[in-house]
Design an enzyme around this catalytic site. Structure first.
Site, mmCIF file in Angstrom:
data_model
loop_
_atom_site.group_PDB
_atom_site.id
_atom_site.type_symbol
_atom_site.label_atom_id
_atom_site.label_comp_id
_atom_site.label_asym_id
_atom_site.label_seq_id
_atom_site.Cartn_x
_atom_site.Cartn_y
_atom_site.Cartn_z
ATOM 1 C CG HIS A 7 -36.906 -57.173 -64.968
ATOM 2 N ND1 HIS A 7 -36.375 -56.193 -65.773
ATOM 3 C CD2 HIS A 7 -36.782 -56.706 -63.698
ATOM 4 C CE1 HIS A 7 -35.941 -55.192 -65.025
ATOM 5 N NE2 HIS A 7 -36.183 -55.467 -63.765
ATOM 6 C CE LYS A 58 -31.479 -57.418 -60.255
ATOM 7 N NZ LYS A 58 -32.254 -56.326 -59.671
HETATM 8 C C1 LIG Z 1 -35.387 -60.883 -63.149
HETATM 9 C C2 LIG Z 1 -34.610 -59.657 -63.520
HETATM 10 N N1 LIG Z 1 -34.165 -59.520 -64.774
HETATM 11 C C3 LIG Z 1 -33.442 -58.457 -65.158
HETATM 12 C C4 LIG Z 1 -33.159 -57.441 -64.281
HETATM 13 C C5 LIG Z 1 -32.350 -56.276 -64.758
HETATM 14 O O1 LIG Z 1 -31.156 -56.172 -64.049
HETATM 15 P P1 LIG Z 1 -30.199 -54.937 -64.352
HETATM 16 O O2 LIG Z 1 -31.033 -53.704 -64.096
HETATM 17 O O3 LIG Z 1 -29.063 -55.072 -63.418
HETATM 18 O O4 LIG Z 1 -29.821 -55.041 -65.774
HETATM 19 C C6 LIG Z 1 -33.628 -57.523 -62.962
HETATM 20 C C7 LIG Z 1 -33.428 -56.414 -62.016
HETATM 21 O O5 LIG Z 1 -34.274 -56.107 -61.214
HETATM 22 C C8 LIG Z 1 -34.364 -58.669 -62.579
HETATM 23 O O6 LIG Z 1 -34.804 -58.809 -61.321
#
Ligand SMILES: Cc1ncc(COP(=O)(O)O)c(C=O)c1O
Length: 410
Positions: free
Chosen positions: A123, A228
């Site tokens: 991500h 999530k």
């Molecule tokens: C695999 C992964 N990493 C990091 C994130 C980032 O999460 P946040 O936006 O809550 O920091 C997400 C959110 O979609 C994710 O799916």
């Protein structure tokens, strides 16, 4: 075969609502999950019956809330198998947790020419903080490629290890494909090569779909995000091995993280408080605690089994739809409850819009994984992601919506 139902669905008030006059079919839990009544009520109880700032007040409601807040730290530690609650740092989300590691650990441990290994499946939250660090320090980012669709190339990974490798950052479960990555194998290969290499596991999706044990996997850092995991927004978790956290300087400065402040110099608290400057997300931490209690009562194994049954039902069904191609591992045992797909002749946004009219909420786009999309040779996909409340009716509605979209767009 009996229909797959979710016995927990009634716990989520929003699932009784409609979208465009149709019963809401919520298949975007990978972006953010819906909230059970237990979480909503726990937060409401604090706000309406005992709210105060914590860690400072000598009066009863502040002391009670401080104890409740710190108890969540203990429950989070237990939830992910940490040795101690002192290894649990509350952050705003996964993104902030990774930025904290990059700026605090990274800026004190990485120098020009040092190497960070990331995977092609990350991500953006586990790419951009390291790119910022690379600009600041001159360290270099290397990338584990994919084998075909949906797996990391582990032999290419071993080739990337060098005496300059200082950190590996890898996603446990891909948000865009659902792939469950073999983080234990990656960590043990790194340890065998050089025990000083640090490994950060992005557990934003895994903590939601399966039981996690940070000590068994031997991660140095593990991050996840509350929203999530059926909890509120604005709260995330950084786990770090205590000895590693202890050697890290503060990330941000301010109240609550200091021992003594003088204009001639300031001393800082021990971890985790050293990394929690300012008033924390008090109510959100209580909400996260309620979310963790909620999923623990059901059992992460039961949640994983439920989502696996849904994948086993939906995958062959989707494969019978002409023009639909699922990305990621074919074997459902290698993935969590995420179905990412393309539809021949239909742009993902058009598919998403038709599904919206059918009451079906899915995510379309690059899923904050542009490098992965590039590796797959697509601009975007449609993603249906499950939660513990997803049932067979949701998946049937998805398939009916896709049939409608294919008819309209052909
Ligand atoms: C695999 C992964 N990493 C990091 C994130 C980032 O999460 P946040 O936006 O809550 O920091 C997400 C959110 O979609 C994710 O799916």
């Amino acid at each position: 075969m009996s229909r797959i139902v979710s016995s927990w669905r009634a716990d989520f008030p929003v699932l009784a609502t409609t979208m465009h006059g149709k019963p809401l079919v919520f298949l975007d839990s990978g972006a953010s999950a819906q909230k059970p009544r237990a979480v909503i009520e726990a937060m409401d109880r604090v706000l309406s019956g005992g709210y105060a700032n914590i860690h400072r007040g000598l009066y009863e409601i502040s002391q009670n809330l401080t104890a409740a807040f710190e108890d969540v730290r203990v429950r989070v530690a237990r939830f992910i198998g940490a040795e101690s609650e002192k290894e649990i740092v509350f952050t705003r989300n996964s993104t902030e947790a990774i930025n904290l590691v990059a700026q605090s650990w990274g800026r004190t441990h990485l120098w020009e020419g040092d190497e960070i290994i990331l995977s092609a499946m990350e991500h953006h939250a586990n790419i951009v903080p390291w790119q910022l660090l690379a600009e600041q320090t001159g360290c270099v980012i290397k990338v584990i490629p994919l084998t075909g669709e949906g797996h990391l190339d582990l032999s290419a990974f071993e080739q990337l290890l060098s005496e300059k490798t200082k950190l590996i950052g890898v996603v446990h479960v891909s948000n865009a494909l659902g792939t469950i990555n073999p983080v234990e194998a990656i960590i043990s290969a790194a340890r065998a090569f050089d025990p000083a290499i640090r490994v950060l596991v992005d557990g934003s999706q895994s903590a939601v779909h399966m039981a996690v044990d940070v000590r068994a996997m031997d991660a140095d850092f593990f991050v996840f995000t509350g929203h999530k995991l059926y909890g509120p927004t604005g709260i995330g978790v950084l786990y770090g091995k205590y000895a590693v956290l202890e050697a890290m300087p503060p990330y941000q400065g301010g109240g609550d993280m200091i021992e003594r402040v003088r204009f001639s110099g300031t001393t800082y608290k021990e971890p985790p408080y050293r990394f929690e400057a300012g008033t924390p997300a008090i109510v959100e931490v209580i909400g996260l605690g309620a979310a963790i209690d909620y999923v623990c009562e059901i059992g992460m194994e039961a949640i994983a089994a439920h989502e696996r049954a849904l994948l086993d039902y939906a995958t062959p069904l989707m494969n019978t739809l002409k023009g639909v191609r699922i990305h990621g591992p074919e074997n459902t045992a290698e993935k969590a409850g995420i179905l990412s797909f393309s539809v021949a002749g239909g742009h993902p946004s058009d598919i998403g819009m038709v599904l919206d009219q059918c009451g079906v909420a899915v995510r379309t786009g690059h899923h904050c994984c542009m490098p992965l999309m590039e590796a797959l040779g697509v601009e975007a996909t449609v993603r249906a992601s499950f939660g513990l409340y997803t049932n067979q009716d949701d998946l049937d509605a998805l398939v009916a919506g896709l049939n409608k979209a294919r008819m309209l767009l052909s």
